[in-house]
Design an enzyme around this catalytic site. Sequence first.
Site, PDB file in Angstrom:
ATOM      1  N   CYS A 114     -35.585  10.269 -72.504  1.00  0.00           N
ATOM      2  CA  CYS A 114     -36.971   9.834 -72.245  1.00  0.00           C
ATOM      3  C   CYS A 114     -37.276   9.599 -70.779  1.00  0.00           C
ATOM      4  CB  CYS A 114     -37.268   8.498 -72.922  1.00  0.00           C
ATOM      5  SG  CYS A 114     -36.603   8.291 -74.530  1.00  0.00           S
ATOM      6  N   HIS A 142     -38.692   9.518 -82.537  1.00  0.00           N
ATOM      7  CA  HIS A 142     -38.871  10.901 -82.078  1.00  0.00           C
ATOM      8  C   HIS A 142     -37.751  11.800 -82.601  1.00  0.00           C
ATOM      9  CE1 HIS A 142     -41.079   9.134 -78.356  1.00  0.00           C
ATOM     10  NE2 HIS A 142     -41.983   9.763 -79.084  1.00  0.00           N
TER      11      HIS A 142
HETATM   12  N1  GLY Z   1     -41.555   2.303 -76.202  1.00  0.00           N
HETATM   13  C1  GLY Z   1     -41.489   3.710 -76.250  1.00  0.00           C
HETATM   14  C2  GLY Z   1     -42.578   4.238 -77.099  1.00  0.00           C
HETATM   15  O1  GLY Z   1     -42.857   3.646 -78.128  1.00  0.00           O
HETATM   16  O2  GLY Z   1     -43.197   5.221 -76.828  1.00  0.00           O
END
Ligand code: GLY
Length: 254
Positions: free
Chosen positions: A247, A160
């Site tokens: 997150c 991300h």
């Molecule tokens: N394990 C976090 C994701 O891949 O979204």
Amino acid sequence: MPIAITRKVSPALAHCELTHLARTPIDVELAAAQHEEYERTLARLGCWVVSLPAEADLPDSVFIEDTAVVVEEVAVITRPGARSRRPETAPVAAVLAKYRPVVSIEAPGTLDGGDVLRLGRRVLVGLSERSNREGIDQLSRLLSHHGYKVEAVPLGGCLHLKSAATQVTPDTVLVNPAWVDPATFSGFTRIDVYAGEPYAANALMVGDRVVYPDAFPHTAARLDRAAVPIVAVDVSELAKAEGAVTCCSLILTG
Ligand code: GLY
């Protein structure tokens, strides 16, 4: 008072999505304990923590940031890029509806909240394996009504945008320049991660403090030298699931 929405660690965490990491054993009990300490840290920093129950069948649901993009005016429910994660959004939308008008990204758009880095009225969105052009265009249309300018940012080597860059003070960003073009952040003071700590760019700014993993001592020293006030947390088990400190919460301000 900021509101931090979190969701407890799923007992299925070990079956999480992994894109850039090899699967290694995850101690789910320890992950849950680390997550509780993370929630306590947010509370100590002045957040009102709304902790949602664990979702037994949704391994990645602790990573609640990916399910929504929340600004003062509106909450945009995402359509996560990983199909396994799409059922995560409905319960979050129901909670967010108490605090904001709710709108949604629709198919064929995909968007993960972890790709969205808001810098004032600029909203940078990683063009990643999870967030596509259509999703970014939809976000742009939804936020432009409220005076935000959405910009797509190419990424490489990480999951991300917020794996590659986060804001650590009103005018400072923490960046891994191997994963995102540092020119993206012109106008900001830039602190680069220590090259041997590629995952060190994910920090969570809460008010004037920064929640930061204790796994990156060299980059933490750089933050200290720049007088960025860090509050250290241990999120080692969540990191094995390709998660980090941003997150695990949605922070609502304003
Ligand atoms: N394990 C976090 C994701 O891949 O979204």
